[in-house]
Design a protein around this motif. Structure first.
Motif, PDB file in Angstrom:
ATOM      1  N   GLU A 122       0.687  -1.282  -0.170  1.00 24.76           N
ATOM      2  CA  GLU A 122       0.022  -0.120   0.049  1.00 24.76           C
ATOM      3  C   GLU A 122       0.897   1.373   0.019  1.00 24.76           C
ATOM      4  O   GLU A 122       0.667   2.190  -0.664  1.00 24.76           O
ATOM      5  N   SER A 123       2.062   1.157   0.552  1.00 24.27           N
ATOM      6  CA  SER A 123       2.961   2.441   0.565  1.00 24.27           C
ATOM      7  C   SER A 123       3.693   2.429  -0.701  1.00 24.27           C
ATOM      8  O   SER A 123       4.300   3.428  -0.864  1.00 24.27           O
ATOM      9  N   LEU A 124       3.350   1.673  -1.768  1.00 23.62           N
ATOM     10  CA  LEU A 124       3.868   1.837  -2.846  1.00 23.62           C
ATOM     11  C   LEU A 124       2.868   2.436  -3.928  1.00 23.62           C
ATOM     12  O   LEU A 124       3.109   2.315  -5.174  1.00 23.62           O
ATOM     13  N   CYS A 125       1.791   2.712  -3.401  1.00 26.03           N
ATOM     14  CA  CYS A 125       0.660   3.494  -4.588  1.00 26.03           C
ATOM     15  C   CYS A 125       1.166   4.780  -4.715  1.00 26.03           C
ATOM     16  O   CYS A 125       1.589   5.600  -3.614  1.00 26.03           O
ATOM     17  N   ILE A 126       1.493   5.233  -5.751  1.00 26.28           N
ATOM     18  CA  ILE A 126       1.699   6.640  -6.221  1.00 26.28           C
ATOM     19  C   ILE A 126       0.420   7.422  -6.434  1.00 26.28           C
ATOM     20  O   ILE A 126       0.485   8.705  -5.685  1.00 26.28           O
ATOM     21  N   THR A 127      -0.615   7.004  -7.080  1.00 33.23           N
ATOM     22  CA  THR A 127      -1.602   7.757  -7.522  1.00 33.23           C
ATOM     23  C   THR A 127      -2.747   6.329  -7.635  1.00 33.23           C
ATOM     24  O   THR A 127      -2.806   5.595  -8.377  1.00 33.23           O
ATOM     25  N   PRO A 128      -3.748   6.573  -6.679  1.00 25.96           N
ATOM     26  CA  PRO A 128      -4.700   5.452  -6.582  1.00 25.96           C
ATOM     27  C   PRO A 128      -5.384   5.208  -7.976  1.00 25.96           C
ATOM     28  O   PRO A 128      -6.017   6.305  -8.544  1.00 25.96           O
ATOM     29  N   GLY A 129      -5.280   3.876  -8.353  1.00 30.37           N
ATOM     30  CA  GLY A 129      -6.010   3.385  -9.478  1.00 30.37           C
ATOM     31  C   GLY A 129      -5.394   4.274 -10.743  1.00 30.37           C
ATOM     32  O   GLY A 129      -5.857   3.651 -11.982  1.00 30.37           O
ATOM     33  N   GLU A 130      -4.214   4.571 -10.691  1.00 30.68           N
ATOM     34  CA  GLU A 130      -3.665   5.021 -11.850  1.00 30.68           C
ATOM     35  C   GLU A 130      -2.002   4.704 -11.955  1.00 30.68           C
ATOM     36  O   GLU A 130      -1.484   4.148 -12.801  1.00 30.68           O
ATOM     37  N   LYS A 131      -1.454   4.969 -10.831  1.00 32.27           N
ATOM     38  CA  LYS A 131       0.270   4.596 -10.718  1.00 32.27           C
ATOM     39  C   LYS A 131       0.535   4.033  -9.579  1.00 32.27           C
ATOM     40  O   LYS A 131       0.269   4.616  -8.440  1.00 32.27           O
ATOM     41  N   VAL A 132       1.476   2.908  -9.659  1.00 31.16           N
ATOM     42  CA  VAL A 132       1.943   2.459  -8.350  1.00 31.16           C
ATOM     43  C   VAL A 132       3.386   1.889  -8.667  1.00 31.16           C
ATOM     44  O   VAL A 132       3.775   2.031 -10.088  1.00 31.16           O
ATOM     45  N   TRP A 133       4.171   1.678  -7.671  1.00 27.32           N
ATOM     46  CA  TRP A 133       5.789   1.185  -8.079  1.00 27.32           C
ATOM     47  C   TRP A 133       5.401  -0.429  -8.385  1.00 27.32           C
ATOM     48  O   TRP A 133       4.788  -1.247  -7.524  1.00 27.32           O
ATOM     49  N   ILE A 134       6.207  -0.880  -9.260  1.00 27.65           N
ATOM     50  CA  ILE A 134       6.288  -2.258  -9.749  1.00 27.65           C
ATOM     51  C   ILE A 134       7.537  -2.635  -9.361  1.00 27.65           C
ATOM     52  O   ILE A 134       8.466  -2.233  -9.820  1.00 27.65           O
ATOM     53  N   ILE A 135       7.412  -3.966  -8.503  1.00 24.20           N
ATOM     54  CA  ILE A 135       9.000  -4.557  -8.379  1.00 24.20           C
ATOM     55  C   ILE A 135       8.948  -5.920  -8.964  1.00 24.20           C
ATOM     56  O   ILE A 135       8.136  -6.741  -9.019  1.00 24.20           O
ATOM     57  N   LYS A 164      16.223   0.136  -2.874  1.00 22.19           N
ATOM     58  CA  LYS A 164      15.684   1.528  -2.762  1.00 22.19           C
ATOM     59  C   LYS A 164      14.880   1.874  -4.031  1.00 22.19           C
ATOM     60  O   LYS A 164      15.023   1.491  -5.130  1.00 22.19           O
ATOM     61  N   VAL A 165      13.841   2.629  -3.620  1.00 25.09           N
ATOM     62  CA  VAL A 165      12.674   2.954  -4.560  1.00 25.09           C
ATOM     63  C   VAL A 165      13.371   4.089  -5.355  1.00 25.09           C
ATOM     64  O   VAL A 165      13.592   5.241  -4.792  1.00 25.09           O
ATOM     65  N   PRO A 166      13.399   4.012  -6.410  1.00 25.81           N
ATOM     66  CA  PRO A 166      14.325   5.122  -7.574  1.00 25.81           C
ATOM     67  C   PRO A 166      13.316   6.243  -7.810  1.00 25.81           C
ATOM     68  O   PRO A 166      13.007   6.545  -8.904  1.00 25.81           O
ATOM     69  N   ALA A 167      12.744   7.027  -6.722  1.00 26.40           N
ATOM     70  CA  ALA A 167      11.692   8.038  -7.091  1.00 26.40           C
ATOM     71  C   ALA A 167      12.429   9.114  -7.812  1.00 26.40           C
ATOM     72  O   ALA A 167      11.584   9.775  -8.667  1.00 26.40           O
ATOM     73  N   ALA A 168      13.622   9.546  -7.470  1.00 23.19           N
ATOM     74  CA  ALA A 168      14.262  10.601  -7.976  1.00 23.19           C
ATOM     75  C   ALA A 168      14.449  10.687  -9.541  1.00 23.19           C
ATOM     76  O   ALA A 168      14.157  11.577 -10.331  1.00 23.19           O
ATOM     77  N   GLN A 169      14.480   9.183 -10.121  1.00 22.69           N
ATOM     78  CA  GLN A 169      14.826   9.116 -11.517  1.00 22.69           C
ATOM     79  C   GLN A 169      13.401   9.454 -12.244  1.00 22.69           C
ATOM     80  O   GLN A 169      13.570   9.665 -13.398  1.00 22.69           O
ATOM     81  N   TYR A 170      12.401   9.194 -11.678  1.00 27.52           N
ATOM     82  CA  TYR A 170      10.887   9.418 -12.252  1.00 27.52           C
ATOM     83  C   TYR A 170      10.268  10.748 -11.884  1.00 27.52           C
ATOM     84  O   TYR A 170       9.222  10.883 -12.016  1.00 27.52           O
ATOM     85  N   GLY A 171      11.214  11.658 -11.036  1.00 29.18           N
ATOM     86  CA  GLY A 171      10.767  12.945 -10.986  1.00 29.18           C
ATOM     87  C   GLY A 171       9.445  12.902  -9.760  1.00 29.18           C
ATOM     88  O   GLY A 171       8.802  13.547  -9.852  1.00 29.18           O
ATOM     89  N   LEU A 172       9.613  11.734  -8.907  1.00 31.27           N
ATOM     90  CA  LEU A 172       8.575  11.507  -7.793  1.00 31.27           C
ATOM     91  C   LEU A 172       9.006  11.792  -6.307  1.00 31.27           C
ATOM     92  O   LEU A 172       8.738  11.003  -5.336  1.00 31.27           O
ATOM     93  N   GLY A 173      10.104  12.814  -6.382  1.00 32.71           N
ATOM     94  CA  GLY A 173      10.660  12.932  -4.759  1.00 32.71           C
ATOM     95  C   GLY A 173      12.129  12.280  -4.950  1.00 32.71           C
ATOM     96  O   GLY A 173      12.624  11.848  -5.636  1.00 32.71           O
TER      97      GLY A 173
END
Length: 259
Positions: A122-135, A164-173
């Protein structure tokens, strides 16, 4: 001499050793081969681990990227697990799509991570129903000398714990550690008549009628089991395997995963 005859000779030899309370490599029935665990082996992966279990070698890589959620879990991240059986690792492996061994291996690794709740999806949800992190968990078998289940399971959780979740690579913090909530460890045993042998090598696996893998969580709960082979396992043997599996998994966590 045909392979069938050689297999029967090998089986007879191993059974006679077991009757004397011995194994070909001198280990006790519940003793594991030496384990070596190295993390951070793949620079371009978000997490990785190389596991050496005796002469068995498995490399596990973790990649993480944003993508679409599943329709039935719109607010949860996604886990996709794949196992690659490199032909150079064993004469039994062939090039091409994954065979039943590769599929079983991937499913067991995936089940251990998923059913233990090891990752806070659940903590890997970026935008509910639209975008999440895929491992993506990719298991690469480099050398099969027996017990791929345990080596792959250990490599997967070690790679996830260091990812580590690569958030910076995708402009997500900013990048942040993958949220790992539990540490599942698989423990495998085979049956030789009334004897139970843990961490089987390839010879022991090839002649045993039944193999059972038990996956336990950090608190000792069983979160998954996988039986292979045509043989029957008695209820008493299952209880015995589970008890020893919990002990061995605890030792592995404390020694190699610092849990």
């Amino acid at each position: 001499m045909s392979d069938v005859v050689m297999a029967e000779i090998r089986k007879d030899y191993l059974y006679h050793l077991v009757l004397k309370g011995e194994r070909a490599d001198g280990r006790a029935f519940d003793e594991y081969r030496d384990i070596v665990l190295e993390t951070g082996s793949i620079r371009k992966a978000e997490g990785s681990a190389l596991v050496k279990l005796g002469k068995t070698q498995v490399m596990v890589g973790v990649k993480i990227q944003p993508g679409d959620p599943f329709s039935d879990t719109p607010n949860k991240g996604v886990i996709i697990t794949n196992a690659e059986l490199v032909p150079l690792a064993s004469p039994n492996f062939e090039p091409g799509p994954p065979n039943e061994v590769g599929i079983e291996l991937a499913r067991l690794v995936d089940r251990g991570v998923r059913e233990s709740g090891a990752i806070d999806l659940e903590s890997l949800c970026i935008t509910p129903g639209e975008k999440v992190w895929i491992i993506f968990i990719d298991v690469h078998v480099l050398d099969d000398c027996g017990n791929l289940m345990d080596a792959s399971s250990l490599g997967a959780i070690a790679a996830l714990m260091t990812a580590k979740v690569p958030a910076a690579q995708y402009g997500l913090g900013e990048d942040y550690p993958l949220p790992v909530k539990d540490v599942p460890v698989a423990t495998t045993a085979v049956e030789f008549g009334d004897a139970i042998i843990f961490d089987p090598d390839t010879d022991e696996e090839s002649v045993a009628d039944t193999k059972l893998t038990v996956i336990t969580t950090a608190d000792g709960s069983v979160c998954g089991m996988q039986k292979s082979g045509p043989g029957f396992i008695s209820q008493d043997h299952i209880y015995r395997i589970v008890d020893i599996a919990c002990e061995r998994a605890k030792e592995i966590r404390e020694k190699f995963l610092e849990v």
